[in-house]
Scaffold this motif. Structure first.
Motif, PDB file in Angstrom:
ATOM      1  N   GLY A  31     -34.384  -3.896  30.282  1.00  0.00           N
ATOM      2  CA  GLY A  31     -34.255  -4.680  31.497  1.00  0.00           C
ATOM      3  C   GLY A  31     -33.827  -3.801  32.653  1.00  0.00           C
ATOM      4  O   GLY A  31     -33.253  -2.723  32.469  1.00  0.00           O
ATOM      5  N   PRO A  32     -34.099  -4.229  33.893  1.00  0.00           N
ATOM      6  CA  PRO A  32     -33.833  -3.368  35.051  1.00  0.00           C
ATOM      7  C   PRO A  32     -32.362  -3.083  35.301  1.00  0.00           C
ATOM      8  O   PRO A  32     -32.005  -1.974  35.701  1.00  0.00           O
ATOM      9  N   ILE A  33     -31.490  -4.065  35.076  1.00  0.00           N
ATOM     10  CA  ILE A  33     -30.077  -3.874  35.421  1.00  0.00           C
ATOM     11  C   ILE A  33     -29.411  -2.837  34.507  1.00  0.00           C
ATOM     12  O   ILE A  33     -28.746  -1.913  35.001  1.00  0.00           O
ATOM     13  N   PRO A  34     -29.566  -2.904  33.172  1.00  0.00           N
ATOM     14  CA  PRO A  34     -29.001  -1.837  32.337  1.00  0.00           C
ATOM     15  C   PRO A  34     -29.580  -0.456  32.665  1.00  0.00           C
ATOM     16  O   PRO A  34     -28.865   0.548  32.570  1.00  0.00           O
ATOM     17  N   ASN A  35     -30.837  -0.404  33.049  1.00  0.00           N
ATOM     18  CA  ASN A  35     -31.437   0.891  33.387  1.00  0.00           C
ATOM     19  C   ASN A  35     -30.830   1.456  34.664  1.00  0.00           C
ATOM     20  O   ASN A  35     -30.539   2.651  34.760  1.00  0.00           O
ATOM     21  N   ILE A  36     -30.640   0.605  35.654  1.00  0.00           N
ATOM     22  CA  ILE A  36     -29.959   1.048  36.876  1.00  0.00           C
ATOM     23  C   ILE A  36     -28.538   1.506  36.557  1.00  0.00           C
ATOM     24  O   ILE A  36     -28.088   2.568  37.011  1.00  0.00           O
TER      25      ILE A  36
END
Length: 359
Positions: A77-82
């Motif tokens: 997901g985008p938030i954990p990657n950020i």
């Protein structure tokens, strides 16, 4: 040697966009060995199944900058990657960019020079060339302000995909200071800079500069705006960011941030663009996302946020036939007022969904 600046890039299945950004960094460093040595790049690949690993390997071999890469086995997901980028930036400071962003000409040199002159700066606001009017600082000038003043004057601009540089140690502390189930928003980097500013213990931790860091000619090309996207990124996620940070930053930051978010010009623009999307390109799934989000957002309503939250709820629940009938009138009004009425729907990429953003 620790880099002066890490350029952190979360990515997923956009090999050509990533290649373009790395080429942009190469163009600014290839004839400047000092600059190439002062920066490094961290690519956090969210389990891409395109040629992203090949792009990374090619640029690691080519240089002249150091390129670190982390490849997650699956899309988290985008938030954990950020957040991985925010926590593991190897340089003293970092700047977070999307893979479709591009540096403005000469901006890397200007940022590195500023950081060398201000090595302990907790947060440095740099500018997008489409929003250079916001901070009203000319090139080569700067000022330091409090976190309260940032919330009061710039919170929406900083929060909504803003350009800023953050001290890496403070950012890592911010990420690790919250519990594993922390309800991050789609703008985790905004909450992190608020926490980093507090953790720095500096009375004026926010450096505002006239550096134009990002080329805005590609703005919006890879994001298809929807009413849900506008509401989530432009208001709700920023409100939740201020609420999330309140235990550390105190109530004044939330108060000032909400006052900024509630400016009539900002709210009217949100509502206008939401109606345009609902009346034209939004799918039934996207309308359902908006209705669900605005329903849940009523839990955050208080005396300061009741009107914007409930107005968004009412807009979301208008019959689709009515929004489609309103669309030509709103488009005509927007064009007469000089607004780009279709600007929210011209991007060709994916859009944020409730699955990406909901806590």
């Amino acid at each position: 040697m620790t880099a002066v600046l890490s350029i952190t890039i979360p990515t997923w299945n956009r090999d050509s966009e990533l290649d373009g950004l790395l080429a942009c960094i190469h163009d600014q460093t290839t004839s400047d060995p000092d600059l190439a040595a002062a920066i490094d790049v961290l690519v956090s690949d969210n389990g891409s199944d395109d040629s992203t690993p090949d792009v990374v390997a090619r640029w690691q071999a080519k240089g002249p900058f150091t390129l670190h890469s982390v490849r997650h086995p699956a899309n988290r997901g985008p938030i954990p990657n950020i957040n991985h980028c925010l926590q593991h930036a190897p340089g003293r400071h970092y700047i977070l960019l999307g893979d479709d962003d591009r540096f403005a000409p000469g901006s890397l040199r200007a940022i590195v020079d500023y950081l060398r002159a201000h090595p302990d700066a907790p947060v440095v606001l740099v500018q997008h060339d489409l929003s250079r009017h916001i901070y009203n600082f000319a090139q080569g000038t700067s000022a330091t302000i409090s976190l309260e003043e940032m919330a009061r004057r710039y919170f929406w601009y900083v929060g909504n995909a803003g350009n800023f540089v953050v001290r890496s140690d403070l950012s890592a502390r911010a990420i690790t200071s919250v519990p594993p189930n922390h309800p991050w928003t789609c703008w985790p980097q905004t909450e992190v800079i608020c926490l980093a500013a507090i953790f720095s213990s500096q009375p004026l931790p926010i450096h505002c500069t006239g550096i134009i860091a990002q080329d805005g000619s590609r703005h919006g090309l890879n994001t298809r705006g929807t009413a849900y996207y506008i509401w989530e990124t432009g208001y709700l996620a920023l409100l939740r960011t201020a609420l999330n940070a309140e235990p550390v930053t105190g109530p004044l930051i939330r108060r000032d941030a909400v006052r900024f978010l509630n400016r009539p010009g900002i709210l009217i623009r949100h509502w206008f663009r939401m109606l345009l999307c609902l009346g034209s390109t939004d799918t039934d799934r996207e309308v359902a996302d908006l209705r669900s989000a605005t329903s849940r957002s009523r839990r955050y309503a208080d005396s300061a946020t009741w009107l914007p939250i409930h107005t968004a709820f009412l807009i979301a629940h208008l019959p689709r036939l009515l929004t489609r009938l309103l669309h030509p009138v709103l488009s005509l009004f927007g064009n007469r007022k000089g607004r780009a009425a279709s600007a929210t729907t011209t991007g060709t990429g994916r859009t944020l969904t409730a699955e990406d953003c909901e806590p």
